[in-house]
Motif scaffolding. Structure first.
Motif: not given
Length: 372
Positions: A228-233, A277-279
């Motif tokens: 789910a987190v990876e799907s942002r990128d 929450h961002g890089e």
């Protein structure tokens, strides 16, 4: 030591032996938990005046034996040993676990080559049975290619078998099969004692099954969260799974035990979870996800420190060399390997950003891995 939120965090050194060591790398003792001793061999059966074997060791010692190795194999090996004591005489046996396919999980007196074999057998009805024709039914229910293994194990010599089901709350978990190769029958009192013993052991198997189901569920949830987190990128999809796979291979080569590899898998799978929450500062954010989970404390440290550098120029603690936790160093190497996909480029980071010996071991592990 490093400062965190006004408190000192203890870092642990994990040395790796020099290259060319004949014995390879053994994980540092700091990671090791005392290994339980193997269950002692079954005592020589004692019989009452009526010829029925008594219960032998006291219940506390038996329970301790069972729980000292909380795996299906450990529990069933101890269960077979005590069941043989209850029967008395010359007894061999094996235990079958039902998981879609009936599979031998533990043996007593038989070669360990039998473990892992899928078998059909006289336990299918899940009722207690005494078979007076030995292993005839076992041979009849299995294909010829299995017969060779059964012959090697000495199954042709079996004169009589006792089949005892293992059931818990209506669930058919498997069975104990106890074989005699010599003369003599089975006393009804001894048979009843084995039945009671099997009924006492079965709930432990049920608990182990539940634990395995939960472990699998936890892994699936963890993987889903990482995706789910990876799907942002889009370019990052599958990265966590690839890093986890590489980390576990490297951890196994380093000499970590299965329990340690399990924790390393969580560290690698969740190493970028803080990016939700961002890089910026994602390693610190990610480590907080595991706050308060004692059995993943090393995974938490690995996530926190996987962007440290061997030369001390990393973050967040500017740790250097072996001051960086071992799991963090493993994840860092696996992460770089997955991102770079090239050992020549990976080697340029050895001794600078990455542990040089782990880089060398990563290359060896991946080059030796069989092609799919």
């Amino acid at each position: 030591m490093l400062e965190r939120d006004g408190q000192k965090e203890q870092t642990v050194h994990h040395p790796i032996p020099p290259p060319g060591s004949a014995t390879g790398y053994t994980a540092p003792n700091v990671f090791r938990r005392p290994r339980p001793q193997q269950a002692p061999p079954a005592a020589t059966p004692r019989t009452s005046e009526g010829g029925v074997a008594d219960s032998g060791p006291d219940a506390t010692r038996i329970l301790s034996d069972l729980l000292s190795r909380p795996t299906h194999t450990g529990v069933l090996e101890s269960a077979l040993a005590h069941a043989a004591t209850l029967l008395g005489g010359d007894v061999r046996g094996y235990a079958v676990v039902r998981r879609g396919q009936d599979c031998v999980t533990a043996v007593l007196g038989y070669p360990r080559a039998l473990v892992g074999t899928a078998l059909s057998g006289p336990w299918a009805s899940m009722r207690a049975r005494v078979l007076t024709d030995g292993a005839h039914e076992l041979y009849e229910l299995n294909p010829p290619e299995i017969h060779t293994l059964l012959n090697t194990c000495g199954m042709r010599d079996v004169k009589l078998s006792l089949v005892v089901p293992l059931s818990d709350r209506g669930r058919n978990l498997g069975a104990l099969v106890l074989d005699r190769t010599g003369p003599g029958g089975i006393d009804p009192g001894a048979q009843e004692a084995v039945n009671r013993w099997a009924a006492a052991v079965a709930p432990l198997l049920g608990v182990l099954d539940s634990r395995e189901d939960w472990k699998q569920t936890a892994r699936q949830i963890t993987g889903a969260v990482a995706e789910a987190v990876e799907s942002r990128d889009f370019d990052a999809l599958g990265h966590a799974a690839a890093v986890a796979e590489a980390s576990v291979k490297l951890g196994r080569a380093v000499g970590l035990a299965e329990r340690e590899l399990e924790e390393l898998w969580y560290a690698a799978t969740l190493h970028d979870i803080g990016k939700i929450h961002g890089e910026s500062g994602h390693a610190l954010v990610g480590s907080n996800f595991l706050h308060g989970i004692p059995h993943l404390s090393e995974a938490q440290k690995a996530i926190r420190h996987h962007h440290e550098r061997w030369d001390g120029q990393g973050e967040p603690g500017r740790l250097e060399g072996e001051d960086i936790p071992l799991y963090a160093r493993i994840v860092a190497v696996a992460n770089a390997y997955v991102r770079l996909g090239d050992f020549e480029r990976l080697r340029t980071q050895a001794g600078k950003g990455l542990d040089a010996r782990l880089v060398g071991l990563m290359e060896k592990v991946m080059l030796e891995a069989p092609t799919q």
